[in-house]
Design an enzyme around this catalytic site. Structure first.
Site, mmCIF file in Angstrom:
data_model
loop_
_atom_site.group_PDB
_atom_site.id
_atom_site.type_symbol
_atom_site.label_atom_id
_atom_site.label_comp_id
_atom_site.label_asym_id
_atom_site.label_seq_id
_atom_site.Cartn_x
_atom_site.Cartn_y
_atom_site.Cartn_z
ATOM 1 N N SER A 28 0.833 -1.148 0.113
ATOM 2 C CA SER A 28 -0.066 -0.085 -0.077
ATOM 3 C C SER A 28 0.927 1.297 0.029
ATOM 4 O O SER A 28 0.445 2.386 -0.398
ATOM 5 C CB SER A 28 -0.849 0.031 1.343
ATOM 6 O OG SER A 28 -0.185 0.001 2.195
ATOM 7 N N LYS A 52 1.317 4.234 7.060
ATOM 8 C CA LYS A 52 0.726 5.148 6.248
ATOM 9 C C LYS A 52 1.366 6.576 6.262
ATOM 10 O O LYS A 52 2.013 6.909 7.190
ATOM 11 C CB LYS A 52 -0.780 5.140 6.496
ATOM 12 C CG LYS A 52 -1.660 3.997 6.584
ATOM 13 C CD LYS A 52 -1.647 3.324 5.270
ATOM 14 C CE LYS A 52 -2.390 1.835 5.180
ATOM 15 N NZ LYS A 52 -2.503 1.449 3.886
#
Length: 298
Positions: A50, A91
């Site tokens: 991701s 993230k």
């Protein structure tokens, strides 16, 4: 008399002391760098794709232990939120408490409080067009919270997935446990801070002490090897020096004797002396001579 005091091993006592000090300083730097690094950083393995292309799946990273209050826009953080999952996740922070974050403007860019943010790590989508998100949204981030997105905006499950939650996809700052500072495998070094967030209030965060730690560890290793190599290198040099001195002395001794011209001891030995001429052979000759003389007289 030489001014250098030599040990039995053949190298200077002063050199031995300096060698020992070099090794000691090197060990202190080397071990100190590792200890400091263990206190400041936590190693992590990136579990998903991701965050590509910034962090590949299974990349090994060093994340600086920080408090959530220190996080700024653009930081890549490790956080633990039970609403998102049971394991730590990685993230990028794109907005902080009080920001209104939206996507997208006419050029497909993310906006924070109406200001477009350039994100060079975001790649093109399936349609070939580069956009900050394949889904439109506009969120005002609650105070003391963070809005998080993955760098691969087309596969990442991030704040956009939790827009229906109470926090509108945001996570509390208290969930942050570390900030990714460097990629150690593959060896890519410090993580770049995205310049697109630099113009927003608060600016960018400063990198951790990764470079300082790396310098300490490298310098320590060099000093340890240099100090340990002094003794063997000194002994080898001393052997070569002693060998040259021995060879020079032998040549000097061998060239002095032939040039004197002095007769050797053999020239004055018994074979050259007078008594050898008066030996038995001489007596026999004398007798023969005497006999001949007598006969003639008779």
């Amino acid at each position: 008399m030489s001014g250098t005091i030599r040990t039995k091993g053949g190298h200077g006592r002063l050199g031995s002391v300096l060698s020992g000090l070099t090794v000691a300083v090197g060990c202190a730097l080397f071990l100190g760098g590792f200890v400091w690094g263990a206190l400041v950083y936590r190693p992590y393995t990136v579990p998903t794709d991701s965050m590509t292309p910034t962090l590949d799946v299974n990349s090994r990273v060093l994340a600086e232990r920080i408090d959530g209050a220190e996080v700024k826009r653009g930081d890549v953080v490790v956080f633990e939120d039970p609403l998102w999952g049971s394991s730590p996740m990685v993230k990028r922070v794109v907005a902080v408490g009080g920001d209104t974050v939206a996507c997208c403007d006419g050029n497909g860019r993310l906006t924070v409080d109406g200001r477009a943010v350039d994100e060079p790590y975001v790649g093109p989508g399936l349609n070939g067009r580069k956009t900050a998100s394949d889904q439109d949204f506009s969120v005002t981030v609650p105070e003391d919270s963070l809005f998080l997105l993955g760098d691969d905006r087309y596969t990442s499950l991030d704040s956009r997935t939790h827009l229906e939650d109470a926090g509108r996809g945001s996570v509390p700052r208290s969930t942050v446990v570390a900030r990714v500072d460097a990629v150690v495998w593959p060896a890519e070094g410090l993580l770049d801070r995205p310049a697109g967030f630099a113009g927003l209030p608060g600016g960018l965060s400063e990198p951790g002490p990764f470079k300082t730690l790396l310098t300490m560890i490298t310098a320590g290793a060099v000093l340890v090897f240099a100090g340990a190599a002094y003794g063997p290198a000194s002994r080898v040099l001393n052997r070569r020096t002693d060998g040259r001195r021995t060879g020079t002395g032998s040549e000097t001794s061998g060239t002095g004797t032939p040039g004197t011209g002095t007769p050797g001891p053999a020239a004055s030995g018994p074979a050259a002396s007078g008594p050898a001429a008066s030996g038995p052979g001489a007596a026999a000759t004398g007798s023969a001579g005497a006999g001949k003389s007598t006969g003639a007289g008779t």
